[in-house]
Design a protein around this motif. Structure first.
Motif, PDB file in Angstrom:
ATOM      1  N   VAL A 174       0.791  -1.133   0.084  1.00  0.00           N
ATOM      2  CA  VAL A 174       0.113   0.270  -0.039  1.00  0.00           C
ATOM      3  C   VAL A 174       0.907   1.410  -0.253  1.00  0.00           C
ATOM      4  CG1 VAL A 174      -1.820   1.030   1.441  1.00  0.00           C
ATOM      5  CG2 VAL A 174      -1.702  -0.962   1.410  1.00  0.00           C
ATOM      6  N   PHE A 175       1.571   1.108   0.891  1.00  0.00           N
ATOM      7  CA  PHE A 175       2.617   2.595   1.079  1.00  0.00           C
ATOM      8  C   PHE A 175       3.480   2.774  -0.627  1.00  0.00           C
ATOM      9  CE2 PHE A 175       4.884   4.311   5.339  1.00  0.00           C
ATOM     10  CZ  PHE A 175       3.572   3.654   5.875  1.00  0.00           C
ATOM     11  N   ARG A 176       3.774   1.524  -1.100  1.00  0.00           N
ATOM     12  CA  ARG A 176       4.698   1.990  -2.260  1.00  0.00           C
ATOM     13  C   ARG A 176       4.129   1.844  -3.015  1.00  0.00           C
ATOM     14  NH1 ARG A 176       5.877  -3.370  -5.042  1.00  0.00           N
ATOM     15  NH2 ARG A 176       5.308  -3.749  -3.073  1.00  0.00           N
ATOM     16  N   TYR A 177       2.843   1.572  -3.110  1.00  0.00           N
ATOM     17  CA  TYR A 177       1.476   2.182  -3.906  1.00  0.00           C
ATOM     18  C   TYR A 177       1.420   3.999  -4.488  1.00  0.00           C
ATOM     19  CZ  TYR A 177      -3.073   2.379  -7.060  1.00  0.00           C
ATOM     20  OH  TYR A 177      -4.346   3.046  -7.332  1.00  0.00           O
ATOM     21  N   ILE A 178       1.253   4.090  -3.579  1.00  0.00           N
ATOM     22  CA  ILE A 178       0.671   5.469  -3.011  1.00  0.00           C
ATOM     23  C   ILE A 178       2.388   6.345  -3.074  1.00  0.00           C
ATOM     24  CG2 ILE A 178       0.756   7.342  -1.296  1.00  0.00           C
ATOM     25  CD1 ILE A 178      -1.089   4.921   0.348  1.00  0.00           C
ATOM     26  N   VAL A 179       3.525   5.688  -2.693  1.00  0.00           N
ATOM     27  CA  VAL A 179       4.479   6.891  -3.568  1.00  0.00           C
ATOM     28  C   VAL A 179       4.790   6.617  -4.693  1.00  0.00           C
ATOM     29  CG1 VAL A 179       7.155   6.568  -2.856  1.00  0.00           C
ATOM     30  CG2 VAL A 179       5.978   6.720  -1.116  1.00  0.00           C
ATOM     31  N   THR A 203      15.872  14.676   2.464  1.00  0.00           N
ATOM     32  CA  THR A 203      16.694  15.438   2.850  1.00  0.00           C
ATOM     33  C   THR A 203      17.142  14.763   4.385  1.00  0.00           C
ATOM     34  OG1 THR A 203      14.850  16.696   3.495  1.00  0.00           O
ATOM     35  CG2 THR A 203      15.980  18.045   2.026  1.00  0.00           C
ATOM     36  N   PRO A 204      18.165  14.971   4.779  1.00  0.00           N
ATOM     37  CA  PRO A 204      18.076  14.249   5.583  1.00  0.00           C
ATOM     38  C   PRO A 204      17.041  13.807   6.810  1.00  0.00           C
ATOM     39  CG  PRO A 204      20.459  15.983   5.695  1.00  0.00           C
ATOM     40  CD  PRO A 204      18.731  16.210   4.655  1.00  0.00           C
ATOM     41  N   ILE A 205      16.947  13.394   7.892  1.00  0.00           N
ATOM     42  CA  ILE A 205      15.370  13.628   8.995  1.00  0.00           C
ATOM     43  C   ILE A 205      16.053  14.182  10.251  1.00  0.00           C
ATOM     44  CG2 ILE A 205      14.837  11.304   7.617  1.00  0.00           C
ATOM     45  CD1 ILE A 205      15.691   9.792  10.340  1.00  0.00           C
ATOM     46  N   ILE A 206      17.433  14.485  10.460  1.00  0.00           N
ATOM     47  CA  ILE A 206      17.919  15.034  11.471  1.00  0.00           C
ATOM     48  C   ILE A 206      18.381  16.598  11.039  1.00  0.00           C
ATOM     49  CG2 ILE A 206      20.784  13.808  11.184  1.00  0.00           C
ATOM     50  CD1 ILE A 206      20.037  14.098  14.011  1.00  0.00           C
ATOM     51  N   ARG A 235      10.960  22.571  -8.552  1.00  0.00           N
ATOM     52  CA  ARG A 235       9.858  22.061  -7.955  1.00  0.00           C
ATOM     53  C   ARG A 235      10.794  20.649  -7.697  1.00  0.00           C
ATOM     54  NH1 ARG A 235       7.462  21.515 -12.635  1.00  0.00           N
ATOM     55  NH2 ARG A 235       5.475  21.076 -12.450  1.00  0.00           N
ATOM     56  N   LEU A 236       9.789  20.836  -6.271  1.00  0.00           N
ATOM     57  CA  LEU A 236      10.914  19.184  -5.935  1.00  0.00           C
ATOM     58  C   LEU A 236       9.574  18.591  -4.977  1.00  0.00           C
ATOM     59  CD1 LEU A 236      13.770  21.126  -4.040  1.00  0.00           C
ATOM     60  CD2 LEU A 236      14.074  19.713  -6.276  1.00  0.00           C
ATOM     61  N   PHE A 237      10.464  17.722  -5.069  1.00  0.00           N
ATOM     62  CA  PHE A 237       8.913  16.716  -4.105  1.00  0.00           C
ATOM     63  C   PHE A 237       9.648  15.545  -3.504  1.00  0.00           C
ATOM     64  CE2 PHE A 237       9.689  14.283  -8.645  1.00  0.00           C
ATOM     65  CZ  PHE A 237       9.395  12.461  -7.418  1.00  0.00           C
ATOM     66  N   THR A 238       9.258  14.368  -2.056  1.00  0.00           N
ATOM     67  CA  THR A 238      10.148  13.877  -1.846  1.00  0.00           C
ATOM     68  C   THR A 238       9.012  13.003  -1.335  1.00  0.00           C
ATOM     69  OG1 THR A 238      12.128  13.372   0.347  1.00  0.00           O
ATOM     70  CG2 THR A 238      10.710  15.127   0.042  1.00  0.00           C
ATOM     71  N   TRP A 239       9.736  11.928  -0.112  1.00  0.00           N
ATOM     72  CA  TRP A 239       8.621  11.460   0.972  1.00  0.00           C
ATOM     73  C   TRP A 239       9.708  10.549   1.866  1.00  0.00           C
ATOM     74  CZ3 TRP A 239       7.807   6.588   2.345  1.00  0.00           C
ATOM     75  CH2 TRP A 239       8.516   5.413   1.542  1.00  0.00           C
ATOM     76  N   GLY A 240       9.055   9.775   2.931  1.00  0.00           N
ATOM     77  CA  GLY A 240       9.918   9.493   3.961  1.00  0.00           C
ATOM     78  C   GLY A 240       9.226  10.141   5.494  1.00  0.00           C
ATOM     79  N   PRO A 241       9.472   9.536   6.372  1.00  0.00           N
ATOM     80  CA  PRO A 241       9.113   9.413   7.556  1.00  0.00           C
ATOM     81  C   PRO A 241       9.131  10.597   8.764  1.00  0.00           C
ATOM     82  CG  PRO A 241      10.998   8.713   7.965  1.00  0.00           C
ATOM     83  CD  PRO A 241      11.227   8.710   6.521  1.00  0.00           C
ATOM     84  N   PHE A 267       5.386   9.205  11.826  1.00  0.00           N
ATOM     85  CA  PHE A 267       4.141   8.767  10.103  1.00  0.00           C
ATOM     86  C   PHE A 267       4.834   9.300   9.084  1.00  0.00           C
ATOM     87  CE2 PHE A 267       3.464  12.815  11.634  1.00  0.00           C
ATOM     88  CZ  PHE A 267       3.485  14.000  10.938  1.00  0.00           C
ATOM     89  N   HIS A 268       4.226   8.818   8.050  1.00  0.00           N
ATOM     90  CA  HIS A 268       4.802   8.941   6.279  1.00  0.00           C
ATOM     91  C   HIS A 268       4.499   9.739   5.822  1.00  0.00           C
ATOM     92  CE1 HIS A 268       6.339   4.837   7.885  1.00  0.00           C
ATOM     93  NE2 HIS A 268       8.057   5.519   7.372  1.00  0.00           N
ATOM     94  N   GLN A 269       4.866  10.595   5.080  1.00  0.00           N
ATOM     95  CA  GLN A 269       4.790  11.799   4.470  1.00  0.00           C
ATOM     96  C   GLN A 269       4.989  11.891   2.732  1.00  0.00           C
ATOM     97  OE1 GLN A 269       3.212  15.350   6.113  1.00  0.00           O
ATOM     98  NE2 GLN A 269       4.191  16.858   4.330  1.00  0.00           N
ATOM     99  N   VAL A 270       4.228  12.247   1.921  1.00  0.00           N
ATOM    100  CA  VAL A 270       5.328  12.697   0.038  1.00  0.00           C
ATOM    101  C   VAL A 270       4.826  14.485   0.295  1.00  0.00           C
ATOM    102  CG1 VAL A 270       4.248  12.785  -1.868  1.00  0.00           C
ATOM    103  CG2 VAL A 270       3.845  11.127  -0.616  1.00  0.00           C
ATOM    104  N   ASP A 271       5.460  15.252   0.295  1.00  0.00           N
ATOM    105  CA  ASP A 271       5.681  16.430   0.030  1.00  0.00           C
ATOM    106  C   ASP A 271       6.316  16.748  -1.234  1.00  0.00           C
ATOM    107  OD1 ASP A 271       5.693  18.441   2.106  1.00  0.00           O
ATOM    108  OD2 ASP A 271       7.603  19.302   0.723  1.00  0.00           O
ATOM    109  N   TYR A 272       5.253  17.797  -1.781  1.00  0.00           N
ATOM    110  CA  TYR A 272       5.439  18.605  -2.630  1.00  0.00           C
ATOM    111  C   TYR A 272       5.726  19.878  -2.581  1.00  0.00           C
ATOM    112  CZ  TYR A 272       4.648  20.855  -7.542  1.00  0.00           C
ATOM    113  OH  TYR A 272       5.031  22.534  -8.327  1.00  0.00           O
ATOM    114  N   GLU A 273       7.146  21.162  -3.737  1.00  0.00           N
ATOM    115  CA  GLU A 273       7.189  22.677  -3.100  1.00  0.00           C
ATOM    116  C   GLU A 273       7.462  22.865  -4.538  1.00  0.00           C
ATOM    117  OE1 GLU A 273       6.467  22.923   0.114  1.00  0.00           O
ATOM    118  OE2 GLU A 273       7.395  21.775   0.966  1.00  0.00           O
TER     119      GLU A 273
END
Length: 428
Positions: free
Chosen positions: A24-29, A46-49, A109-115, A130-136
């Motif tokens: 399900v995660f893979r399908y969404i991403v 980007t780093p998670i920290i 225009r950039l996008f990412t996904w992760g925790p 949790f996990h998020q898809v992000d677009y900027e």
């Protein structure tokens, strides 16, 4: 036996809860990536920290992330404070500035996904990790980018198979507009200060607009009684014209939306456009995701003025919506071939043959010799299309016994014949 931290979850194929199934995660991403790459956006990780200041300055002093101390903070060996990212936008803007993206063709225009990590109380759809898809979209203050971001967000949901979506569009105005509106709200709510929730008592001093977004039933009763004027009535001429252009562009693109004056964003960096996409079937807290414009964020981080707009999509909440709407997630195909050793000597034969075939097809092997019946059961459980038996009899003849699991057809093939079979179009 040690267990996972409450509010965190293991994501794997057979997870009992639908939001944490890896397919399900893979399908969404993958669906989001298809839409965003198709629109010309580039992937960034980007780093998670990050240094704590990135998020303290980025999300703002009155956001719940800071006020409620939701960030996970730690200290490095040099005594510098670090934080696990509570949201991705500040990190992406930091990367934009640090790597000189301002000289690239704008907008970038950039996008990412992760925790994402927030120390909030666990409930369905909300977790400590949790996990998020992000677009900027960075570098251009044009309402066309706001409308495009909304359209892309909706297209992701529709690509996934969701229906029953509602886009709620608002505006939080420019800083001067919000100052006037907060002054108005402070005067409106101050007579009720002692009856507000503890969170809203704090917000009354720091950012009264956030009271309108309160989840407290008591606060909502007070809001319903007072019926405060909407933020849209306090927009200055520039913010109002910007909002009207976003509406116009959405109409031209055929994106359905409703203007909702009550839309309030939880992070301090938002200006002008703000929106949410809702899905009724996941309950009262029906927002699947949201976004908005943040033209002052770069300066908060010590960089030059960089306008930006973007959105975030919570993967777990989206997975819940997919389940509620009965969207079928494409199942992972099993291996084309499952090679089953029937004795110890056949184990290395199976592995050697698998390595020869794997550039062409997916092949799994049995690591423990089993009877043909047990091996056949394993092949069926794995969803294999063919099972190949290797044992003493096959070794003596120099063949593999190959069985097509759907038809039941079985035959003996020499290794070269097996290679030829899996080069044919009928197995692709």
């Amino acid at each position: 036996m040690l267990k996972a931290v409450p509010g965190t979850n293991d994501v794997f194929a057979q997870a009992k809860e639908y939001p944490f199934r890896e397919p399900v995660f893979r399908y969404i991403v993958q669906s989001a990536e298809e839409v965003l790459r198709g629109a010309g956006a580039q992937m960034i990780h980007t780093p998670i920290i990050e240094y704590l200041e990135v998020f303290q300055k980025g999300v703002g002093p009155t956001s719940d992330i800071v006020v409620k101390k939701e960030m996970f903070v730690l200290e490095d060996r040099g005594g510098r404070l670090l934080a696990l990212r509570p949201e991705p936008t500040a990190s992406i803007v930091r990367a934009y500035n640090e790597h000189g993206m301002k000289v690239w063709p704008q907008p970038v225009r950039l996008f990412t996904w992760g925790p994402i990590f927030r120390g909030e109380r666990q409930q369905k759809g909300r977790y400590k990790q949790f996990h998020q898809v992000d677009y900027e979209a960075l570098g251009l203050a044009d309402p066309l980018l706001d409308a495009e971001a909304i359209a892309l967000m909706v297209r992701i949901y529709k690509t996934l198979g969701l229906r029953g979506l509602e886009v709620k569009l608002g505006s939080v105005g420019d800083p001067a507009d919000r100052l006037r509106y907060n002054q108005y709200l402070r005067g409106l709510f101050e007579p009720y200060a002692q009856t507000l929730s503890e969170d809203s008592k704090t917000r009354l001093e720091t950012n009264p607009m956030r009271i309108l977004d309160s989840k407290s039933e008591r606060d909502q009763q007070i809001i319903a009684e007072l019926q405060p004027r909407p933020m849209l009535e306090f927009l200055g001429p520039e913010a109002r014209a910007f909002h009207e252009k976003v509406c116009h562009y959405l109409d031209r693109m055929g994106v359905s939306f409703s203007v909702d004056p009550s839309i309030v964003r939880g992070l301090d960096y938002y200006v002008r456009t703000a929106w949410e996409v809702h899905h009724a079937q996941i309950g009262a807290k029906s927002a699947l995701g949201g976004g908005g414009r943040y033209d002052g964020l770069s300066e908060m981080l010590g960089g030059p003025p960089v306008p930006g707009v973007g959105f975030g999509i919570g993967i777990e909440r989206l997975a819940i919506a997919l389940e509620q709407e009965g969207v079928r997630i494409p199942a992972d195909p099993g291996p084309m071939l499952y090679l089953a050793p029937l004795d110890e000597a056949a184990k290395i034969e199976a592995l050697a043959l698998a390595e020869q075939l794997r550039p062409k097809i997916s092949v799994e092997i049995g690591y423990t010799p089993k009877s043909p019946r047990k091996a056949l059961e394993d092949a069926l459980k794995k969803g294999a299309r063919y099972v190949g038996f290797l044992g003493e009899s096959e070794r003596a003849k120099g063949v593999i016994t190959l069985k097509h699991l759907e038809s039941g057809e079985q035959k003996e093939l020499e290794p070269l014949q097996l290679h030829s079979l899996f080069e044919g179009p009928e197995v692709q």
